[in-house]
Design an enzyme around this catalytic site. Structure first.
Site, mmCIF file in Angstrom:
data_model
loop_
_atom_site.group_PDB
_atom_site.id
_atom_site.type_symbol
_atom_site.label_atom_id
_atom_site.label_comp_id
_atom_site.label_asym_id
_atom_site.label_seq_id
_atom_site.Cartn_x
_atom_site.Cartn_y
_atom_site.Cartn_z
ATOM 1 N N ASP A 97 -5.917 -4.790 0.759
ATOM 2 C CA ASP A 97 -6.936 -4.912 1.810
ATOM 3 C C ASP A 97 -7.470 -6.350 1.888
ATOM 4 O O ASP A 97 -7.911 -6.791 2.947
ATOM 5 C CB ASP A 97 -8.140 -3.993 1.518
ATOM 6 C CG ASP A 97 -7.794 -2.515 1.509
ATOM 7 O OD1 ASP A 97 -7.029 -2.084 2.382
ATOM 8 O OD2 ASP A 97 -8.290 -1.790 0.620
ATOM 9 N N THR A 101 -5.983 1.825 9.353
ATOM 10 C CA THR A 101 -5.119 2.929 9.804
ATOM 11 C C THR A 101 -5.890 3.948 10.653
ATOM 12 O O THR A 101 -5.343 4.491 11.614
ATOM 13 C CB THR A 101 -4.470 3.617 8.580
ATOM 14 O OG1 THR A 101 -3.638 2.656 7.924
ATOM 15 C CG2 THR A 101 -3.611 4.801 8.982
ATOM 16 N N GLU A 154 0.819 -1.214 0.000
ATOM 17 C CA GLU A 154 0.000 0.000 0.000
ATOM 18 C C GLU A 154 0.847 1.255 0.000
ATOM 19 O O GLU A 154 0.464 2.263 -0.578
ATOM 20 C CB GLU A 154 -0.938 0.005 1.225
ATOM 21 C CG GLU A 154 -1.782 1.267 1.253
ATOM 22 C CD GLU A 154 -2.959 1.220 2.188
ATOM 23 O OE1 GLU A 154 -3.014 0.341 3.054
ATOM 24 O OE2 GLU A 154 -3.838 2.095 2.034
ATOM 25 N N ASP A 200 -0.275 -5.149 3.303
ATOM 26 C CA ASP A 200 -0.800 -3.923 3.904
ATOM 27 C C ASP A 200 -0.174 -3.826 5.295
ATOM 28 O O ASP A 200 -0.472 -4.630 6.178
ATOM 29 C CB ASP A 200 -2.331 -3.971 3.995
ATOM 30 C CG ASP A 200 -2.903 -2.605 4.376
ATOM 31 O OD1 ASP A 200 -2.129 -1.758 4.873
ATOM 32 O OD2 ASP A 200 -4.112 -2.396 4.188
ATOM 33 N N ILE A 225 -0.497 -1.644 7.731
ATOM 34 C CA ILE A 225 -1.556 -1.468 8.741
ATOM 35 C C ILE A 225 -2.878 -1.371 7.983
ATOM 36 O O ILE A 225 -3.117 -0.395 7.259
ATOM 37 C CB ILE A 225 -1.359 -0.203 9.608
ATOM 38 C CG1 ILE A 225 -0.040 -0.259 10.373
ATOM 39 C CG2 ILE A 225 -2.528 -0.071 10.597
ATOM 40 C CD1 ILE A 225 0.210 0.930 11.298
ATOM 41 N N ASP A 226 -3.706 -2.378 8.119
ATOM 42 C CA ASP A 226 -5.068 -2.278 7.598
ATOM 43 C C ASP A 226 -5.930 -1.836 8.776
ATOM 44 O O ASP A 226 -5.925 -2.473 9.830
ATOM 45 C CB ASP A 226 -5.548 -3.629 7.060
ATOM 46 C CG ASP A 226 -6.957 -3.505 6.506
ATOM 47 O OD1 ASP A 226 -7.238 -2.506 5.832
ATOM 48 O OD2 ASP A 226 -7.780 -4.397 6.782
HETATM 49 C C1 IPD Z 1 -9.249 0.518 4.890
HETATM 50 C C2 IPD Z 1 -9.915 -0.443 5.851
HETATM 51 C C3 IPD Z 1 -11.400 -0.139 5.946
HETATM 52 C C4 IPD Z 1 -12.067 -0.178 4.605
HETATM 53 C C5 IPD Z 1 -11.366 0.772 3.644
HETATM 54 C C6 IPD Z 1 -9.895 0.436 3.545
HETATM 55 P P1 IPD Z 1 -6.673 1.125 5.323
HETATM 56 O O1 IPD Z 1 -7.877 0.186 4.740
HETATM 57 O O2 IPD Z 1 -9.751 -1.765 5.434
HETATM 58 O O3 IPD Z 1 -12.078 -1.068 6.759
HETATM 59 O O4 IPD Z 1 -13.420 0.210 4.755
HETATM 60 O O5 IPD Z 1 -11.991 0.613 2.379
HETATM 61 O O6 IPD Z 1 -9.264 1.343 2.680
HETATM 62 O O7 IPD Z 1 -6.734 2.415 4.570
HETATM 63 O O8 IPD Z 1 -6.930 1.313 6.770
HETATM 64 O O9 IPD Z 1 -5.470 0.331 5.013
HETATM 65 CA CA CA Z 2 -3.197 0.314 5.103
#
Ligand code: IPD
Ligand code: CA
Length: 293
Positions: free
Chosen positions: A234, A106, A85, A101, A103-104
């Site tokens: 993701d 964030t 990412e 990813d 940190i998923d």
């Molecule tokens: C997000 C998270 C979130 C989802 C968003 C993503 P990120 O990823 O997974 O739950 O609803 O569509 O972009 O930006 O925290 O890596």
């Molecule tokens: Ca992320």
């Protein structure tokens, strides 16, 4: 009613690897990175930068952990490609791509809300949902250490114990997870789609980390899940965990899952959810001209 696309054929792996060894490596990478996040959380997390919109944050930790993952992958698997990412794509020669990813979730990390994970997967073929073949993956929930892994054809586990999707009796008794994008117009339409669904299901959960949502679905803590606009990092690990636990992963209108839409759940009810999402125009952004038909 929409047909579920067939699963792709399994490509031959390079001689030096197996699904099992890739799964173990994905777990080692994700848990090592997760330990780093736990041990180095600053007292005040601040936004270092923003990406697609002013509410799409990047923290110094997102960048540091992505660097850590990239350096570990380069040391262990120098011929593999990397798609992450927070950095440029790295080309490879082995036919395998690590999709990471750091940190998923964030926004949860930023606010100190439990619900963020390191997600590491390895895929063959194009590193795009619907076109790739996911071989192995790991989602490591950072605050509490829960660790889900899966290998293609090997099943899925949480902390070493096999997991299986739920079999709810009906859509009306199903708990449905979803998420919203970072673009205000898209998010507004996503909320409108939600108003079309909420009367047909038990309730909705928006927990804030798609990778964890998919793993919760895999263990029956969510019955169904859908989201528009998910990026490969993701879903790369989480959707393999879900499918290896018995879930169907699909898009709308007979298409495979992709950035337009990801719908996940047990085989019977996912079709009903797909039909409702198609009626609601959930793969568009509210303007009749963006609707995918
Ligand atoms: C997000 C998270 C979130 C989802 C968003 C993503 P990120 O990823 O997974 O739950 O609803 O569509 O972009 O930006 O925290 O890596
Ligand atoms: Ca992320």
């Amino acid at each position: 009613m929409t047909a579920i696309p067939p699963l792709p054929d399994i490509p031959p792996l390079p001689d030096d690897v197996s699904v099992t060894s890739l799964r173990k490596l994905a777990e080692r990478l994700a848990t090592t990175a997760g330990a780093y996040v736990r041990e180095h959380r600053p007292e005040h997390v601040v936004v270092a930068d923003t990406k697609s919109s002013e509410v799409d944050p990047v923290t110094a930790m997102d960048r540091a952990v992505e660097e850590l993952l990239r350096s570990m992958i380069a040391a262990e698997r120098p011929d593999d490609a990397i798609l992450g990412e927070e950095g440029d794509d790295v080309a490879g020669t082995s036919g395998l791509t690590w999709v990471v990813d750091p940190i998923d979730g964030t926004v949860n990390y930023l606010y100190g809300v439990a619900g963020f994970a390191v997600s590491v997967a390895v895929v063959a073929g194009p590193p795009r949902p619907g076109e790739w073949t996911q071989l192995a993956g790991c989602v490591h929930s950072v605050p509490d250490g829960r660790t889900w892994t899966a290998g293609l054809g090997e099943g899925a586990t949480r902390d070493g114990v096999p997991v299986r999707v739920s079999t709810p009796a009906s859509l009306a008794t199903s708990l449905v997870g979803t998420g919203f994008g970072y673009d205000a117009r898209r998010r507004t339409h996503q909320a409108q789609v939600l108003t079309r669904l909420i009367g047909h299901v038990r309730d909705i959960r928006r927990l804030g980390a798609a990778s964890i949502d998919l793993c919760l679905l895999a263990e029956g803590a969510l019955d169904l899940y859908y989201e528009r606009g998910l990026n490969p990092w993701d879903v790369a690990a989480g959707s393999l965990v879900a499918s290896e636990a018995g879930a169907v992963v699909t898009g709308l209108h007979g298409r495979p899952e992709g950035i337009d839409m990801t719908v996940v759940g047990g085989p019977g009810l996912v079709r009903e959810l797909v039909a409702l999402l198609e009626e609601a125009g959930a793969d568009g952004d509210g303007d009749p001209s963006d609707r995918v038909v």
